[in-house]
Design a protein around this motif. Structure first.
Motif, mmCIF file in Angstrom:
data_model
loop_
_atom_site.group_PDB
_atom_site.id
_atom_site.type_symbol
_atom_site.label_atom_id
_atom_site.label_comp_id
_atom_site.label_asym_id
_atom_site.label_seq_id
_atom_site.Cartn_x
_atom_site.Cartn_y
_atom_site.Cartn_z
ATOM 1 N N PRO A 1 103.239 39.384 8.710
ATOM 2 C CA PRO A 1 102.136 40.307 9.014
ATOM 3 C C PRO A 1 101.828 40.425 10.499
ATOM 4 O O PRO A 1 101.059 41.294 10.893
ATOM 5 C CB PRO A 1 100.942 39.693 8.275
ATOM 6 N N GLY A 2 102.408 39.552 11.336
ATOM 7 C CA GLY A 2 102.121 39.571 12.764
ATOM 8 C C GLY A 2 101.105 38.519 13.161
ATOM 9 O O GLY A 2 100.448 37.900 12.315
ATOM 10 N N ASP B 1 95.273 32.297 9.544
ATOM 11 C CA ASP B 1 96.476 31.601 10.000
ATOM 12 C C ASP B 1 97.275 31.053 8.818
ATOM 13 O O ASP B 1 98.513 31.158 8.789
ATOM 14 C CB ASP B 1 96.101 30.472 10.955
ATOM 15 N N ALA B 2 96.589 30.499 7.833
ATOM 16 C CA ALA B 2 97.273 29.992 6.643
ATOM 17 C C ALA B 2 97.909 31.126 5.851
ATOM 18 O O ALA B 2 99.023 30.995 5.331
ATOM 19 C CB ALA B 2 96.294 29.205 5.769
ATOM 20 N N ARG B 3 97.213 32.258 5.758
ATOM 21 C CA ARG B 3 97.754 33.379 4.998
ATOM 22 C C ARG B 3 98.972 33.971 5.695
ATOM 23 O O ARG B 3 99.935 34.393 5.051
ATOM 24 C CB ARG B 3 96.691 34.470 4.819
ATOM 25 N N VAL B 4 98.968 34.022 7.024
ATOM 26 C CA VAL B 4 100.133 34.515 7.757
ATOM 27 C C VAL B 4 101.317 33.585 7.520
ATOM 28 O O VAL B 4 102.452 34.037 7.270
ATOM 29 C CB VAL B 4 99.817 34.641 9.260
ATOM 30 N N ALA B 5 101.078 32.283 7.584
ATOM 31 C CA ALA B 5 102.160 31.326 7.360
ATOM 32 C C ALA B 5 102.730 31.464 5.951
ATOM 33 O O ALA B 5 103.956 31.424 5.756
ATOM 34 C CB ALA B 5 101.656 29.903 7.598
ATOM 35 N N ALA B 6 101.866 31.636 4.960
ATOM 36 C CA ALA B 6 102.330 31.777 3.584
ATOM 37 C C ALA B 6 103.130 33.070 3.401
ATOM 38 O O ALA B 6 104.144 33.087 2.697
ATOM 39 C CB ALA B 6 101.139 31.744 2.619
ATOM 40 N N ALA B 7 102.680 34.142 4.023
ATOM 41 C CA ALA B 7 103.398 35.410 3.914
ATOM 42 C C ALA B 7 104.771 35.310 4.567
ATOM 43 O O ALA B 7 105.772 35.832 4.038
ATOM 44 C CB ALA B 7 102.586 36.533 4.547
ATOM 45 N N ARG B 8 104.845 34.664 5.714
ATOM 46 C CA ARG B 8 106.134 34.496 6.382
ATOM 47 C C ARG B 8 107.084 33.678 5.517
ATOM 48 O O ARG B 8 108.282 33.983 5.420
ATOM 49 C CB ARG B 8 105.934 33.837 7.736
ATOM 50 N N ALA B 9 106.564 32.640 4.870
ATOM 51 C CA ALA B 9 107.397 31.830 3.989
ATOM 52 C C ALA B 9 107.898 32.637 2.802
ATOM 53 O O ALA B 9 108.976 32.347 2.255
ATOM 54 C CB ALA B 9 106.603 30.615 3.505
ATOM 55 N N ALA B 10 107.136 33.666 2.422
ATOM 56 C CA ALA B 10 107.524 34.522 1.298
ATOM 57 C C ALA B 10 108.395 35.703 1.731
ATOM 58 O O ALA B 10 108.770 36.530 0.901
ATOM 59 C CB ALA B 10 106.283 35.035 0.578
ATOM 60 N N GLY B 11 108.700 35.798 3.043
ATOM 61 C CA GLY B 11 109.629 36.824 3.510
ATOM 62 C C GLY B 11 109.018 38.036 4.158
ATOM 63 O O GLY B 11 109.712 39.019 4.414
ATOM 64 N N HIS B 12 107.715 37.986 4.486
ATOM 65 C CA HIS B 12 107.071 39.123 5.157
ATOM 66 C C HIS B 12 106.225 38.598 6.299
ATOM 67 O O HIS B 12 105.412 37.680 6.116
ATOM 68 C CB HIS B 12 106.196 39.907 4.185
ATOM 69 N N ASP C 1 105.372 52.951 6.806
ATOM 70 C CA ASP C 1 105.510 53.026 5.348
ATOM 71 C C ASP C 1 104.286 53.683 4.721
ATOM 72 O O ASP C 1 103.819 53.283 3.651
ATOM 73 C CB ASP C 1 105.742 51.644 4.742
ATOM 74 N N GLY C 2 103.767 54.708 5.403
ATOM 75 C CA GLY C 2 102.638 55.437 4.849
ATOM 76 C C GLY C 2 101.337 54.667 4.837
ATOM 77 O O GLY C 2 100.402 55.034 4.121
ATOM 78 N N GLY C 3 101.249 53.595 5.627
ATOM 79 C CA GLY C 3 100.035 52.782 5.634
ATOM 80 C C GLY C 3 99.906 51.895 4.410
ATOM 81 O O GLY C 3 98.829 51.357 4.148
ATOM 82 N N LEU C 4 100.987 51.687 3.670
ATOM 83 C CA LEU C 4 100.927 50.935 2.420
ATOM 84 C C LEU C 4 100.786 49.435 2.635
ATOM 85 O O LEU C 4 100.242 48.743 1.779
ATOM 86 C CB LEU C 4 102.179 51.209 1.582
ATOM 87 N N LEU C 5 101.292 48.917 3.753
ATOM 88 C CA LEU C 5 101.230 47.479 4.001
ATOM 89 C C LEU C 5 99.925 47.146 4.723
ATOM 90 O O LEU C 5 99.687 47.619 5.837
ATOM 91 C CB LEU C 5 102.423 47.038 4.839
ATOM 92 N N PRO C 6 99.076 46.348 4.117
ATOM 93 C CA PRO C 6 97.767 46.077 4.721
ATOM 94 C C PRO C 6 97.863 45.074 5.860
ATOM 95 O O PRO C 6 98.820 44.299 5.969
ATOM 96 C CB PRO C 6 96.972 45.484 3.556
ATOM 97 N N PHE C 7 96.867 45.103 6.728
ATOM 98 C CA PHE C 7 96.703 44.021 7.682
ATOM 99 C C PHE C 7 95.653 43.061 7.137
ATOM 100 O O PHE C 7 94.954 43.363 6.158
ATOM 101 C CB PHE C 7 96.349 44.544 9.080
ATOM 102 N N LEU C 8 95.560 41.885 7.734
ATOM 103 C CA LEU C 8 94.661 40.835 7.259
ATOM 104 C C LEU C 8 93.489 40.692 8.213
ATOM 105 O O LEU C 8 93.654 40.790 9.433
ATOM 106 C CB LEU C 8 95.400 39.496 7.165
ATOM 107 N N VAL C 9 92.309 40.445 7.664
ATOM 108 C CA VAL C 9 91.116 40.266 8.494
ATOM 109 C C VAL C 9 90.343 39.049 8.005
ATOM 110 O O VAL C 9 90.154 38.860 6.797
ATOM 111 C CB VAL C 9 90.225 41.537 8.503
ATOM 112 N N ASP C 10 89.939 38.227 8.939
ATOM 113 C CA ASP C 10 89.138 37.032 8.672
ATOM 114 C C ASP C 10 87.864 37.160 9.507
ATOM 115 O O ASP C 10 87.904 37.083 10.737
ATOM 116 C CB ASP C 10 89.937 35.791 9.080
#
Length: 206
Positions: free
Chosen positions: A105-106, A92-103, A133-142
């Motif tokens: 992740p869902g 949850d923290a990583r998603v929030a940080a990514a959104r703040a950086a402009g991406h 994008d060719g699978g270049l953008l990773p998803f996150l797993v906890d």
């Protein structure tokens, strides 16, 4: 902190793909288990540093229509490296940080599968962006308190992991937002490429 967690090789013909990998690498893959209601099951190969390769294919023991299988597994075709995952300790923290950086992740959701011993492997993941994008953008797993799936797996070496994209700069921005360390080169089409090696063989997956 983020680290490579696993690569997903989508295999419409799971048994044939596993046999090809075992023959090329000279190593037996470990049965991973079945994903209830998703219509899939997998085989696993450790890649060192708590990372692994997931070979994912249809589970014929489930009555999921081919059109509803993820990653295009219901269509005939060759195996394809379709996406990859980053391991995080607070999704949850990583998603929030990514959104703040402009991406974005869902939204994270709970995922589980039953391993061959009847145990449940469970974690929280963001939606995999397979083939986008060719699978270049990773998803996150906890994985939370679940023991990591890479433990006790047969092991190979991940000799290389990189990507290609005709317009790499926006993809690089998204990769930085999730702290993903992936070398990205300009190429004619998007592609994620991995080289897996054992003392008995080497295979390039893309």
């Amino acid at each position: 902190m983020t680290a490579l967690d696993h690569l997903i090789l989508a295999a419409p013909d799971l048994e044939r793909t596993v046999a090809w990998l075992e023959d090329g690498l000279g190593i037996r893959l470990a049965p991973g288990g079945s994903h209830p209601t998703a219509g899939t099951r997998n085989f696993l190969l450790g890649l060192g540093d708590s990372a692994y390769l997931e070979v994912l294919g249809p589970d014929t023991g489930q009555s999921v229509p081919p059109a509803q299988l993820p990653f295009g597994l219901g269509r005939p075709g060759h195996p394809r490296l379709c996406t990859w995952a980053l391991r995080v300790t607070d999704v949850d923290a990583r998603v929030a940080a990514a959104r703040a950086a402009g991406h974005d992740p869902g939204e994270p959701a709970t995922m589980s599968r039953v391993d061959p011993r009847g145990g449940v492997v469970s974690g929280r993941i963001t939606p995999p962006r397979a083939f986008e994008d060719g699978g270049l953008l990773p998803f996150l797993v906890d994985w939370g308190t679940t023991p990591h799936p890479a433990r006790d797996l047969p092991r190979a070496e991940l000799a290389a992991l990189h990507g290609y994209h005709p317009a790499p700069d926006p993809v690089r921005h998204a990769l930085r937002a999730v702290e993903a360390d992936l070398t990205l080169r300009r190429g004619s089409r998007p592609a994620l490429v991995a080289t897996v090696r054992t003392p008995d063989g080497e295979l390039t997956l893309l």
